[in-house]
Design a protein around this motif. Sequence first.
Motif, mmCIF file in Angstrom:
data_model
loop_
_atom_site.group_PDB
_atom_site.id
_atom_site.type_symbol
_atom_site.label_atom_id
_atom_site.label_comp_id
_atom_site.label_asym_id
_atom_site.label_seq_id
_atom_site.Cartn_x
_atom_site.Cartn_y
_atom_site.Cartn_z
ATOM 1 N N TYR A 1 135.978 51.825 25.782
ATOM 2 C CA TYR A 1 135.141 53.024 25.808
ATOM 3 C C TYR A 1 134.970 53.525 27.240
ATOM 4 C CZ TYR A 1 131.280 56.151 24.633
ATOM 5 O OH TYR A 1 130.473 57.255 24.479
ATOM 6 N N HIS B 1 127.905 60.403 27.561
ATOM 7 C CA HIS B 1 128.833 59.324 27.223
ATOM 8 C C HIS B 1 128.862 58.260 28.326
ATOM 9 C CE1 HIS B 1 130.118 62.089 24.101
ATOM 10 N NE2 HIS B 1 130.851 61.130 23.579
ATOM 11 N N PHE C 1 136.559 65.202 19.893
ATOM 12 C CA PHE C 1 135.317 65.876 20.282
ATOM 13 C C PHE C 1 135.498 66.596 21.615
ATOM 14 C CE2 PHE C 1 131.290 65.752 22.608
ATOM 15 C CZ PHE C 1 130.432 66.358 21.707
ATOM 16 N N SER D 1 138.009 59.724 17.550
ATOM 17 C CA SER D 1 137.101 60.817 17.199
ATOM 18 C C SER D 1 136.477 61.426 18.442
ATOM 19 C CB SER D 1 136.014 60.316 16.242
ATOM 20 O OG SER D 1 135.074 59.477 16.918
ATOM 21 N N GLU D 2 136.215 60.608 19.450
ATOM 22 C CA GLU D 2 135.678 61.124 20.705
ATOM 23 C C GLU D 2 136.720 61.955 21.446
ATOM 24 O OE1 GLU D 2 132.597 61.069 20.802
ATOM 25 O OE2 GLU D 2 131.809 59.298 21.829
#
Length: 293
Positions: free
Chosen positions: A275, A241, A98, A94-95
């Motif tokens: 991440y 982020h 984005f 999903s990131e």
Amino acid sequence: MSSTAGGSQPYYFVPHPSRHPFFAAFGLFFVIFGAAAWINSIGWGKWTFFFGLVWLLVVLFQWFSDAVGESEAGQYSRRVDHSYRWSMSWFIFSEVMFFGAFFTALWWMRAHSVPALGGLENSILWPDFKAAWPSTAPGITASPAGTVEPFQTMGPLWLPTINTALLLSSGVTLTIAHHLLRVGKRAPTIAFMWLTVLLGFTFLCVQGYEYYHAYTDLNLKLTSGAYGSTFFMLTGFHGFHVLVGMLMLFFITLRLMRGHFTPDRHFGFEGAAWYWHFVDVVWLGLYVLVYWM
């Protein structure tokens, strides 16, 4: 949220009824409500926003603490471990979408919107308009009517390049820490994790100075036409982020110091590492498309 080797755990762990989702939603309500009021210059909006933010952070801390306690108590089986892995994978996907939207917006403006504005059909309205990117002065791309102040663009040297070196170095130190954890060397793992956190913090400090330089020396602001808005949206969201990833690594390091994680049970570490590497990859694309092109 450590993974387990399975065996005595139940097929799937079902947590007890929790107050955390309700209270998290309560805090988010005040964050959004306060932010909406703040941007509309309502006096109490700022304080409502910060109240909701602090409330949300406290709830998340308690929620994650409960999850860590359940994990360290051995309540998570392999099936829960797989669930966490899929959840983290979809979250990172999903990131990707984005940031993909912002990169696509940048490409669309450069390849389609700006050339279209310089077409023949618009020449009567703006006869002196030049469809050039990046937009650096009134009468070019930024503002045909002269409503945007002249500004300079941000080049790759030297602050963005320094930040690139910092992030790439942090990816290396994190990979070394992961390898050391898998072979059971906890002390050097902790040392390399602290170095990774320090590199992430230094990145944020350099980016803060870059923004100061942009505002004071280049007159580059969020309102500086399409270039200014895309520059600050892309770099600003990426910086956020980086902050989130640095906090993840910080708390993972504290857990390592408390004796959490083993060579076979460390998905909390792996999830934060995934991440962080994602943040590194996004920055490389941003570094090329925003600063060099």
